[in-house]
Write a protein that holds these residues in place. Sequence first.
Motif, PDB file in Angstrom:
ATOM      1  N   GLU A 230      10.223   1.434 -10.131  1.00 15.98           N
ATOM      2  CA  GLU A 230      11.448   0.674  -9.316  1.00 15.98           C
ATOM      3  C   GLU A 230      11.622   1.255  -8.187  1.00 15.98           C
ATOM      4  OE1 GLU A 230      10.774   2.951 -11.932  1.00 15.98           O
ATOM      5  OE2 GLU A 230      11.648   1.496 -14.002  1.00 15.98           O
ATOM      6  N   LEU A 231      11.776   1.677  -8.274  1.00 17.66           N
ATOM      7  CA  LEU A 231      11.355   2.423  -6.299  1.00 17.66           C
ATOM      8  C   LEU A 231      10.881   1.264  -4.972  1.00 17.66           C
ATOM      9  CD1 LEU A 231      12.997   4.319  -4.070  1.00 17.66           C
ATOM     10  CD2 LEU A 231      10.836   5.827  -4.543  1.00 17.66           C
ATOM     11  N   ASP A 232       8.855   1.546  -5.677  1.00 20.25           N
ATOM     12  CA  ASP A 232       8.155   0.715  -5.270  1.00 20.25           C
ATOM     13  C   ASP A 232       8.613  -0.233  -5.001  1.00 20.25           C
ATOM     14  OD1 ASP A 232       6.874   2.891  -5.151  1.00 20.25           O
ATOM     15  OD2 ASP A 232       5.534   2.687  -6.697  1.00 20.25           O
ATOM     16  N   GLU A 233       9.375  -1.111  -6.112  1.00 20.34           N
ATOM     17  CA  GLU A 233       9.433  -2.723  -6.386  1.00 20.34           C
ATOM     18  C   GLU A 233      11.186  -2.868  -5.043  1.00 20.34           C
ATOM     19  OE1 GLU A 233       9.506  -6.769  -6.409  1.00 20.34           O
ATOM     20  OE2 GLU A 233       8.180  -5.470  -7.231  1.00 20.34           O
ATOM     21  N   ALA A 234      12.161  -1.832  -4.566  1.00 18.62           N
ATOM     22  CA  ALA A 234      12.813  -2.070  -4.178  1.00 18.62           C
ATOM     23  C   ALA A 234      12.130  -1.386  -2.798  1.00 18.62           C
ATOM     24  CB  ALA A 234      14.074  -1.200  -4.646  1.00 18.62           C
ATOM     25  N   LEU A 235      11.476  -1.477  -2.184  1.00 17.50           N
ATOM     26  CA  LEU A 235      10.996  -0.895  -1.140  1.00 17.50           C
ATOM     27  C   LEU A 235      10.483  -2.037  -0.587  1.00 17.50           C
ATOM     28  CD1 LEU A 235       9.693   2.746  -1.341  1.00 17.50           C
ATOM     29  CD2 LEU A 235      11.214   1.975  -0.275  1.00 17.50           C
ATOM     30  N   ARG A 236       9.303  -2.517  -1.303  1.00 18.36           N
ATOM     31  CA  ARG A 236       8.933  -3.697  -1.491  1.00 18.36           C
ATOM     32  C   ARG A 236       9.707  -5.048  -0.833  1.00 18.36           C
ATOM     33  NH1 ARG A 236       4.718  -2.578  -5.251  1.00 18.36           N
ATOM     34  NH2 ARG A 236       6.080  -3.009  -7.273  1.00 18.36           N
ATOM     35  N   LYS A 237      10.094  -5.204  -1.431  1.00 16.01           N
ATOM     36  CA  LYS A 237      12.202  -5.847  -0.860  1.00 16.01           C
ATOM     37  C   LYS A 237      12.428  -6.300   0.086  1.00 16.01           C
ATOM     38  CE  LYS A 237      13.196  -6.791  -5.906  1.00 16.01           C
ATOM     39  NZ  LYS A 237      14.360  -7.639  -6.858  1.00 16.01           N
ATOM     40  N   VAL A 238      12.546  -4.752   0.892  1.00 15.02           N
ATOM     41  CA  VAL A 238      12.764  -4.516   1.712  1.00 15.02           C
ATOM     42  C   VAL A 238      11.910  -4.630   2.898  1.00 15.02           C
ATOM     43  CG1 VAL A 238      13.601  -2.224   3.277  1.00 15.02           C
ATOM     44  CG2 VAL A 238      14.300  -2.904   0.867  1.00 15.02           C
ATOM     45  N   ALA A 239      10.332  -4.648   2.770  1.00 19.28           N
ATOM     46  CA  ALA A 239       9.380  -5.079   4.108  1.00 19.28           C
ATOM     47  C   ALA A 239       9.162  -6.138   3.502  1.00 19.28           C
ATOM     48  CB  ALA A 239       8.768  -3.903   3.455  1.00 19.28           C
TER      49      ALA A 239
ATOM     50  N   ALA B 189       7.113  -0.642   7.409  1.00 21.74           N
ATOM     51  CA  ALA B 189       6.084   0.065   6.151  1.00 21.74           C
ATOM     52  C   ALA B 189       5.174   0.904   6.556  1.00 21.74           C
ATOM     53  CB  ALA B 189       3.986  -1.292   5.502  1.00 21.74           C
ATOM     54  N   GLY B 190       6.086   1.423   7.731  1.00 16.15           N
ATOM     55  CA  GLY B 190       5.314   2.997   8.129  1.00 16.15           C
ATOM     56  C   GLY B 190       6.349   3.434   8.540  1.00 16.15           C
ATOM     57  N   PHE B 191       8.035   3.175   8.990  1.00 16.80           N
ATOM     58  CA  PHE B 191       8.546   3.779   7.957  1.00 16.80           C
ATOM     59  C   PHE B 191       8.307   4.492   6.639  1.00 16.80           C
ATOM     60  CE2 PHE B 191      11.073   2.065  12.404  1.00 16.80           C
ATOM     61  CZ  PHE B 191      10.824   2.770  12.624  1.00 16.80           C
ATOM     62  N   ILE B 192       8.572   3.424   5.619  1.00 21.46           N
ATOM     63  CA  ILE B 192       8.377   3.335   4.401  1.00 21.46           C
ATOM     64  C   ILE B 192       7.476   4.775   4.130  1.00 21.46           C
ATOM     65  CG2 ILE B 192       7.613   2.770   1.793  1.00 21.46           C
ATOM     66  CD1 ILE B 192       8.990   0.132   3.251  1.00 21.46           C
ATOM     67  N   LYS B 193       6.170   4.562   4.529  1.00 22.06           N
ATOM     68  CA  LYS B 193       5.733   5.392   4.210  1.00 22.06           C
ATOM     69  C   LYS B 193       5.530   6.819   4.855  1.00 22.06           C
ATOM     70  CE  LYS B 193       0.546   7.089   3.905  1.00 22.06           C
ATOM     71  NZ  LYS B 193       0.920   8.583   4.999  1.00 22.06           N
ATOM     72  N   LEU B 194       5.862   7.519   6.050  1.00 20.16           N
ATOM     73  CA  LEU B 194       6.346   8.179   6.650  1.00 20.16           C
ATOM     74  C   LEU B 194       7.830   9.440   5.638  1.00 20.16           C
ATOM     75  CD1 LEU B 194       6.884   7.996  10.333  1.00 20.16           C
ATOM     76  CD2 LEU B 194       5.038   8.978   9.547  1.00 20.16           C
ATOM     77  N   LEU B 195       8.922   8.323   4.919  1.00 18.35           N
ATOM     78  CA  LEU B 195       9.492   8.748   3.406  1.00 18.35           C
ATOM     79  C   LEU B 195       8.810   8.753   2.943  1.00 18.35           C
ATOM     80  CD1 LEU B 195      12.833   5.909   4.508  1.00 18.35           C
ATOM     81  CD2 LEU B 195      12.566   8.347   5.623  1.00 18.35           C
ATOM     82  N   ARG B 196       7.688   8.174   2.297  1.00 20.94           N
ATOM     83  CA  ARG B 196       6.872   8.820   0.500  1.00 20.94           C
ATOM     84  C   ARG B 196       6.347  10.019   0.930  1.00 20.94           C
ATOM     85  NH1 ARG B 196       5.889   4.612  -3.416  1.00 20.94           N
ATOM     86  NH2 ARG B 196       4.807   6.821  -3.966  1.00 20.94           N
ATOM     87  N   ASP B 197       5.865  10.049   1.983  1.00 23.92           N
ATOM     88  CA  ASP B 197       5.098  11.207   2.363  1.00 23.92           C
ATOM     89  C   ASP B 197       6.120  12.617   1.907  1.00 23.92           C
ATOM     90  OD1 ASP B 197       3.111  10.139   3.226  1.00 23.92           O
ATOM     91  OD2 ASP B 197       3.187  10.085   5.249  1.00 23.92           O
ATOM     92  N   ARG B 198       7.249  11.880   2.863  1.00 23.47           N
ATOM     93  CA  ARG B 198       8.174  13.508   2.589  1.00 23.47           C
ATOM     94  C   ARG B 198       9.012  13.756   0.891  1.00 23.47           C
ATOM     95  NH1 ARG B 198      10.031  15.207   7.624  1.00 23.47           N
ATOM     96  NH2 ARG B 198      12.183  15.344   6.869  1.00 23.47           N
TER      97      ARG B 198
END
Length: 358
Positions: free
Chosen positions: A3-12, A22-31
């Motif tokens: 569900e989270l991945d799908e929501a993030l894809r819609k944002v991107a 996508a770069g911001f999302i990667k940095l947030l996913r790393d946290r």
Amino acid sequence: MEELDEALRKVADAEPNRMQVAGFIKLLRDRCEIGTAPECDPAALRAEVFRLATQQRRALGIREPFHRSAVIDACAARHHCTPEQLESMLFADLPGAQLLSSMQPITPIDLLHRYNLALAQGILLRSTQVTIHLVPTTATRIRQLIRAMRFRRLMFQITGSAQSGYEIVLDGPMSLFESTQRYGIQLALFLPALVAEEGWSLKARLRWGKERKEAVLSISDQDGFVSPYRKDSTELEEISTLVESFSRLDCPWSVRRSSRIFHLQNQSLFVPDLVFEKDNKLRVYLEAFGTWNRDAVFDRVQILQQELGERFILAVSKKLRVSPEIACDDFPLRILVYGSAISAHSVWRLLEDIVKDV
């Protein structure tokens, strides 16, 4: 997490600069800390369900139907949960079914700083050579940077002095024949240590794009980079383990981390990791050599043939395929080849061998 991945894809997808988002999302996913439910072992649970299903199938007559729900109900009863809960736990270790348990918070401005730094780190992955210039500084500061480079097992040469400033030349990953990605990541991870300092500039020669065209990256402390680097986390595991194990030996030698900088004839520097002392008069320095290029070991041996007035041990990983015989017996230098760890007893034997004629 699906569900989270799908929501993030819609944002991107909704943003015009999709790669930046996508770069911001990667940095947030790393946290994020992602895992399964703490009380659940999906692999063991699946094995139990499949084992019970096999037993029930074998017990059925040739015309008797197999009921999957009966297996799920029986396993759920064993684990004191509902069949629905058991179903959700069966594949909880798969990426799509994992849970977001926590996330390290970050402010928008700090996220932007991390993003800018990550862009520069990514560019360094395509470098052939990196040259760093430092303004005149203290010996303590240059030792900190050398320690950080060694922690990342980088190949570098350093020249200069505290009065005139220093130049550091590092091999880039695109100059290597193998392990280029691993080395490149270590080089990128070193950048925050440099950014944490003041009075620096960096120029990287690059092989850019599919055609690997020559390009140059130039950045400095005036470009607004902000580092999350902590200076207390940069020591090779081999060194910390050796200090701990050697300190437990019942021997006349003591060990401590070296703070000395040797200025060599070609204006380059040599900074050992450790110094061993005996009777307040005998002293031997050790450098751990876990680099990516065996030629660097031969260069170090040649450098130490200068009259420095001290004795040395080079601890070299066996992965570099270097023979101890490259150091002459009549010269105060010994090569110690080690495997996963540097043996404290082997160091003790070499120390006694080096000073036996003193």
